[in-house]
Motif scaffolding. Structure first.
Motif, mmCIF file in Angstrom:
data_model
loop_
_atom_site.group_PDB
_atom_site.id
_atom_site.type_symbol
_atom_site.label_atom_id
_atom_site.label_comp_id
_atom_site.label_asym_id
_atom_site.label_seq_id
_atom_site.Cartn_x
_atom_site.Cartn_y
_atom_site.Cartn_z
ATOM 1 N N THR A 51 27.521 24.196 30.400
ATOM 2 C CA THR A 51 28.817 24.830 30.131
ATOM 3 C C THR A 51 29.918 24.209 30.973
ATOM 4 O OG1 THR A 51 27.673 26.916 29.686
ATOM 5 C CG2 THR A 51 30.043 27.035 30.066
ATOM 6 N N ARG A 52 31.021 23.874 30.343
ATOM 7 C CA ARG A 52 32.183 23.332 31.037
ATOM 8 C C ARG A 52 33.285 24.385 31.057
ATOM 9 N NH1 ARG A 52 33.689 17.682 28.464
ATOM 10 N NH2 ARG A 52 34.737 17.464 30.483
ATOM 11 N N VAL A 53 33.925 24.542 32.197
ATOM 12 C CA VAL A 53 34.994 25.525 32.360
ATOM 13 C C VAL A 53 36.174 24.851 33.052
ATOM 14 C CG1 VAL A 53 35.673 27.705 33.439
ATOM 15 C CG2 VAL A 53 33.398 27.477 32.456
ATOM 16 N N ARG A 54 37.369 25.055 32.526
ATOM 17 C CA ARG A 54 38.581 24.493 33.107
ATOM 18 C C ARG A 54 39.695 25.532 33.062
ATOM 19 N NH1 ARG A 54 38.838 18.268 30.645
ATOM 20 N NH2 ARG A 54 36.885 17.567 31.592
ATOM 21 N N LEU A 55 40.817 25.205 33.714
ATOM 22 C CA LEU A 55 42.010 26.046 33.691
ATOM 23 C C LEU A 55 43.133 25.304 32.986
ATOM 24 C CD1 LEU A 55 42.013 27.335 37.387
ATOM 25 C CD2 LEU A 55 40.988 28.427 35.381
ATOM 26 N N ILE A 62 41.467 30.524 31.597
ATOM 27 C CA ILE A 62 40.112 29.956 31.597
ATOM 28 C C ILE A 62 39.763 29.522 30.181
ATOM 29 C CG2 ILE A 62 37.683 30.443 32.018
ATOM 30 C CD1 ILE A 62 38.650 32.617 34.025
ATOM 31 N N VAL A 63 39.328 28.249 30.043
ATOM 32 C CA VAL A 63 38.821 27.751 28.764
ATOM 33 C C VAL A 63 37.409 27.232 28.994
ATOM 34 C CG1 VAL A 63 41.106 27.210 27.834
ATOM 35 C CG2 VAL A 63 39.835 25.441 29.079
ATOM 36 N N VAL A 96 42.870 34.964 32.934
ATOM 37 C CA VAL A 96 43.542 34.114 33.909
ATOM 38 C C VAL A 96 42.695 34.073 35.176
ATOM 39 C CG1 VAL A 96 45.630 33.795 35.299
ATOM 40 C CG2 VAL A 96 45.786 34.696 32.960
ATOM 41 N N GLY A 97 42.481 32.884 35.722
ATOM 42 C CA GLY A 97 41.616 32.802 36.888
ATOM 43 C C GLY A 97 41.878 31.577 37.733
ATOM 44 N N THR A 98 41.021 31.448 38.748
ATOM 45 C CA THR A 98 41.035 30.275 39.618
ATOM 46 C C THR A 98 39.614 29.741 39.722
ATOM 47 O OG1 THR A 98 40.656 31.611 41.616
ATOM 48 C CG2 THR A 98 42.953 31.188 40.990
ATOM 49 N N ILE A 136 34.266 30.821 39.920
ATOM 50 C CA ILE A 136 35.414 31.248 39.124
ATOM 51 C C ILE A 136 35.802 32.671 39.517
ATOM 52 C CG2 ILE A 136 36.295 31.543 36.779
ATOM 53 C CD1 ILE A 136 33.732 29.833 35.937
ATOM 54 N N ARG A 137 37.063 32.882 39.732
ATOM 55 C CA ARG A 137 37.573 34.219 40.048
ATOM 56 C C ARG A 137 38.595 34.604 38.979
ATOM 57 N NH1 ARG A 137 37.335 36.939 44.818
ATOM 58 N NH2 ARG A 137 36.650 35.005 45.839
ATOM 59 N N ILE A 138 38.386 35.740 38.333
ATOM 60 C CA ILE A 138 39.337 36.203 37.329
ATOM 61 C C ILE A 138 40.447 36.978 38.014
ATOM 62 C CG2 ILE A 138 39.670 37.756 35.367
ATOM 63 C CD1 ILE A 138 36.966 36.975 34.336
ATOM 64 N N VAL A 139 41.656 36.590 37.718
ATOM 65 C CA VAL A 139 42.821 37.292 38.249
ATOM 66 C C VAL A 139 43.206 38.428 37.305
ATOM 67 C CG1 VAL A 139 45.230 37.042 38.940
ATOM 68 C CG2 VAL A 139 43.609 35.206 39.412
ATOM 69 N N ASP A 140 43.277 38.138 36.022
ATOM 70 C CA ASP A 140 43.571 39.181 35.039
ATOM 71 C C ASP A 140 43.517 38.602 33.643
ATOM 72 O OD1 ASP A 140 44.337 41.906 34.318
ATOM 73 O OD2 ASP A 140 45.281 41.946 36.288
#
Length: 564
Positions: A384-388, A406-407, A443-445, A452-456
């Motif tokens: 799995t690939r995850v980016r912002l 997050i995508v 939305v995350g970092t 990965i941290r979800i902001v909202d």
């Protein structure tokens, strides 16, 4: 050329390599291999009655044969309007064996909701039960929609003998008699055959196995098309993050199987592992605690509100949790205080993960062993690939050092939405290499170790005088107060600022704080634009069908109250 993953791959903590391949595999192959390998082993423990892999496979073959005799076949949509009962497994895998597409429907749907999704999906036949909570609704939809047939099972027939007699004698009011109607077939009649049918060829990469309805990332209920490969890959990916060898799991199957979280983590992954599903028809904290003790369960997937309900139950102090290896939390953010308390009481590890219906269930998870990071949804699972990406323009990367949407990309990402090409155009973005990325709406970092941290959520952000306020950040502060059990923050219309935040909480037993005291404690810890106008104490919070706190329903309730 380096990729964003290169920065954290050396810090990857799941036991299966991040770049592991997941070759095409149909769900039929996955199930048949497991049934052949574990024929005599129990697949289902339903309130004490056991069904082996061989028995369940025979039931699935008979379902496929019965459906074929009725004229159904590859490509047909066949619905499951069922709680957690053994019928679900036979029907689900039988539909897949036939080459048809299963469509999940919540047993909590009203007739109008069920009718809408039956029509949208083109469902031709619907499996349900004679339970009074289900059959009357299904009958209304049969008469009001293009649905052709019902197949109706009996809960009593699936129970152990003594419990079956008790159910028939004392719970008749919970049963609706099956009408004499040519459009309605008893489940027992459907499977009264030799189980021999002409099995079709299935292309795992393109054949849609399941249509899973979801609010999606844009809020409109849509059917996520999940292929055989999507589902089988996600089961293998989830298996790949468990480092512990040993006997197969006995997993508490109390999450509703019609939900994608349970479909992957309770059903498909357990079958792949040769494990046993300790199946409960619905969540009841006392029954869950009793089942853990009776069956020596090893795993308990759930949502945070379930873990809180277990902690609140008086029998938790006398329950033996020594068999429980891991609890997988998903569906909603897990408060660090709740995680710590549940782990302290039970001795089990609580692992937080993340996913969507559109991703077949799981995108990321904290490691089962070793150092995870509380407050994060972990690292991407293998493959799995995850980016912002930029919150305003998903075709651009997020600005350096800032949160982004997050995508995700991987073999578990859906084929698309059922008959919604315009929605596909909104939810997918493509890069220069031709990779299609799923926009999550979250939305995350991502830190330098890939956590990965979800902001909202994009749609949950509150606009206050031009500033973006993240409700989850205010909720996280509220959870630090010892009296607060649950917290939700919503944005309400404000004629001057556009919107203003307001907090709603439920309290722990014996708590003495009131709303004014909580607001006085909370607001000094927040930025001026984040400060709430009130903290409202409630007896209960609205929840979704799987027990998640529902911000959308709370907002609707509050707006209706204020309009009134």
């Amino acid at each position: 050329m380096s990729s964003p993953e290169d920065a954290w791959r050396s810090a990857y903590r799941h036991p299966t390599a991040w770049d592991s391949p997941f070759p095409p595999l149909s769900m039929v192959e996955l199930f048949d291999r497991a049934a052949a390998t574990n024929a005599a082993a129990p697949l289902i423990d339903f309130l004490g009655r056991h069904y082996s892999y061989a028995e369940t496979a025979d039931g699935a073959n008979r379902v496929a044969t019965g459906l074929a005799a009725m004229g159904y076949g590859p490509g047909d949509r066949i619905g499951l309007f069922l709680p957690n009962v053994p019928h679900y497994l036979a029907a689900y895998y039988g539909i897949l064996k036939l080459g048809a597409t299963a469509v999940n429907f919540s047993p909590l749907y009203t007739a109008a909701e069920l009718e809408h999704q039956v029509e949208d999906s083109g469902t031709r036949l619907l499996f349900t039960l004679s339970a009074s909570a289900l059959l009357p609704t299904a009958l209304k939809v049969l008469d009001a929609s293009s649905l052709e047939r019902l197949v109706v099972g009996s809960v009593a027939g699936a129970l152990p003998a003594a419990k079956s007699i008790f159910y028939r004698m004392f719970k008749r009011k919970e049963v609706t008699a099956r009408p004499h109607d040519a459009r309605i077939t008893a489940f027992s009649a459907l499977i009264a055959n030799d189980g021999k049918f002409a099995a079709p060829d299935i292309d795992p990469l393109n054949h849609v196995a399941l249509i899973q309805y979801t609010g999606g990332t844009t809020g409109v209920p849509k059917g996520a098309m999940l292929t055989h490969q999507n589902l089988s890959a996600n089961a293998r990916q989830v298996m790949g993050i468990d480092p512990r060898p040993g006997p197969p799991d006995r997993i508490l199957g109390v999450l509703p199987l019609f939900h994608v979280f349970a479909n992957t983590c309770v059903l498909n992954r357990t079958v792949l592992n040769g494990g046993c599903i300790v199946m409960l028809p619905r969540f009841d904290a006392g029954q869950v605690l009793a089942a853990i003790g009776r069956t020596r369960a090893t795993a308990l997937p759930g949502v945070p509100t379930m873990y809180q309900a277990l902690l609140d139950h008086p029998k938790i102090a006398t329950t033996d949790f020594s068999s429980l290896r891991v609890c997988i939390s998903g569906g909603a953010p897990l408060a660090a205080e709740l995680k710590a308390k549940f782990e302290a009481v039970t001795g089990a590890v609580v692992v937080e993960g993340y996913g969507l219906s559109e991703s077949s269930g799981v995108i990321s998870a904290n490691p089962y062993e070793g150092e995870g990071k509380a407050g994060t949804i972990g690292q991407p699972i293998p493959g799995t690939r995850v980016r912002l990406v930029d919150k305003s323009d998903p075709n651009q990367p997020a600005p350096e050092g800032e949160p982004g949407e997050i995508v995700a990309a991987g073999p578990q990402i859906m084929k698309g939405y059922w008959r919604r090409p315009e929605a596909d155009a909104e939810v997918f973005v493509s890069d220069a290499q031709g990779t299609h990325w799923l926009r999550t709406g979250d939305v995350g970092t991502i830190d330098d170790e890939g956590f990965i941290r979800i902001v909202d959520r994009l749609k949950d952000m509150i606009a206050v005088s031009g500033f973006k306020v993240f409700p989850s950040q205010i909720e996280a502060v509220l959870h630090h107060h010892p009296d607060v059990k649950e917290a939700l923050v919503i944005g309400l219309p404000d004629p001057y600022r556009g919107e203003h935040p307001r907090a709603y909480v439920t309290l722990n037993a014996g708590a003495g704080a009131d709303g004014a005291a909580l607001a006085a404690w909370l607001n000094p810890q927040l930025g001026r634009h984040e400060q709430v106008d009130r903290v409202v104490v409630r007896e209960t919070m609205p929840k979704t069908m799987i027990g998640k706190l529902s911000r959308k329903d709370l907002l609707a309730q509050v707006m209706a109250e204020e309009a009134g």
